[in-house]
Design a protein around this motif. Structure first.
Motif, PDB file in Angstrom:
ATOM      1  N   GLN A  36       5.875   1.645  -2.141  1.00  0.00           N
ATOM      2  CA  GLN A  36       5.800   2.950  -2.729  1.00  0.00           C
ATOM      3  C   GLN A  36       4.771   3.729  -1.842  1.00  0.00           C
ATOM      4  O   GLN A  36       3.629   3.246  -1.661  1.00  0.00           O
ATOM      5  CB  GLN A  36       5.573   3.082  -4.110  1.00  0.00           C
ATOM      6  N   MET A  37       5.199   4.994  -1.646  1.00  0.00           N
ATOM      7  CA  MET A  37       4.108   5.860  -0.981  1.00  0.00           C
ATOM      8  C   MET A  37       4.264   7.041  -1.545  1.00  0.00           C
ATOM      9  O   MET A  37       5.378   7.708  -1.964  1.00  0.00           O
ATOM     10  CB  MET A  37       4.343   5.939   0.581  1.00  0.00           C
ATOM     11  N   GLY A  38       2.877   7.787  -1.536  1.00  0.00           N
ATOM     12  CA  GLY A  38       3.070   9.274  -2.158  1.00  0.00           C
ATOM     13  C   GLY A  38       1.756   9.822  -2.123  1.00  0.00           C
ATOM     14  O   GLY A  38       0.903   9.429  -1.178  1.00  0.00           O
ATOM     15  N   TRP A  39       1.705  10.661  -2.743  1.00  0.00           N
ATOM     16  CA  TRP A  39       0.509  12.007  -2.528  1.00  0.00           C
ATOM     17  C   TRP A  39      -0.143  12.116  -3.809  1.00  0.00           C
ATOM     18  O   TRP A  39       0.411  12.527  -4.938  1.00  0.00           O
ATOM     19  CB  TRP A  39       0.781  13.331  -2.098  1.00  0.00           C
ATOM     20  N   LEU A  75      -0.953  13.017  -9.934  1.00  0.00           N
ATOM     21  CA  LEU A  75       0.083  12.326  -8.901  1.00  0.00           C
ATOM     22  C   LEU A  75       1.221  13.374  -8.565  1.00  0.00           C
ATOM     23  O   LEU A  75       1.737  14.014  -9.280  1.00  0.00           O
ATOM     24  CB  LEU A  75       0.682  11.387  -9.270  1.00  0.00           C
ATOM     25  N   ASP A  84       5.727  11.042  -5.111  1.00  0.00           N
ATOM     26  CA  ASP A  84       6.019   9.661  -4.843  1.00  0.00           C
ATOM     27  C   ASP A  84       7.313   9.243  -4.471  1.00  0.00           C
ATOM     28  O   ASP A  84       8.114   9.613  -5.191  1.00  0.00           O
ATOM     29  CB  ASP A  84       5.191   8.382  -5.436  1.00  0.00           C
ATOM     30  N   ARG A 139       9.761   5.713  -3.832  1.00  0.00           N
ATOM     31  CA  ARG A 139       9.944   4.273  -3.841  1.00  0.00           C
ATOM     32  C   ARG A 139      10.483   3.953  -2.712  1.00  0.00           C
ATOM     33  O   ARG A 139      11.479   4.919  -2.239  1.00  0.00           O
ATOM     34  CB  ARG A 139      10.175   3.798  -5.090  1.00  0.00           C
ATOM     35  N   CYS A 171      -3.194  10.363   0.374  1.00  0.00           N
ATOM     36  CA  CYS A 171      -2.115   9.683   0.620  1.00  0.00           C
ATOM     37  C   CYS A 171      -2.306   8.371   0.046  1.00  0.00           C
ATOM     38  O   CYS A 171      -3.373   7.739  -0.192  1.00  0.00           O
ATOM     39  CB  CYS A 171      -1.648   9.560   2.200  1.00  0.00           C
ATOM     40  N   ARG A 172      -1.134   7.761  -0.720  1.00  0.00           N
ATOM     41  CA  ARG A 172      -1.359   6.452  -1.418  1.00  0.00           C
ATOM     42  C   ARG A 172      -0.195   5.688  -1.084  1.00  0.00           C
ATOM     43  O   ARG A 172       0.928   5.979  -1.180  1.00  0.00           O
ATOM     44  CB  ARG A 172      -1.251   6.810  -2.811  1.00  0.00           C
TER      45      ARG A 172
END
Length: 119
Positions: A33-36, A47, A50, A52, A95-96
């Motif tokens: 998963q990547m997101g902001w 959040l 994001d 998946r 960024c996560r």
């Protein structure tokens, strides 16, 4: 280990657009998963969006219809297209990435990029 580097922040006026970019490097396999996430002074982390691995995206209510997240798996990157920016979007955007390795969840954050929206 995964390293995340964001870019694309800046100062804009209300109504304008920005696109944030985040490139992942290192052991990028199994990033699920990547997101902001954004952090504004005096406010809780939010959040923003994001995505998946199945390309399903989730958005905060405050940005739905204005922000779009998309990934480029070939470049190990995630982007956040931000349209119709508002002063309340002013924050540091991180960024996560979430990665699962042998059943252990790893949570990586970038260094953040500042977005400032003036009215």
């Amino acid at each position: 280990q995964v390293q995340l580097v964001e870019s694309g922040g800046g100062m804009v006026q209300a109504g304008e657009s920005l696109t944030l970019s985040c490139v992942a490097s290192g052991s990028v396999d199994d990033i699920a998963q990547m997101g902001w996430i954004r952090q504004a002074p005096g406010k809780k982390n939010e959040l923003v969006a994001d995505m998946r691995s199945g390309e399903n995206a989730d958005y905060a209510e405050s940005v739905k219809g204005r922000f779009t997240i998309f990934r480029d798996h070939a470049k190990n990157s995630v982007y956040l297209q931000m349209n119709s920016l508002k002063p309340e979007d002013t924050a540091t955007y991180f960024c996560r990435a979430l990665q699962v390795v042998q059943g252990t969840l790893y949570d990586y954050w970038g260094q953040g990029t500042q977005v400032t929206v003036s009215s």
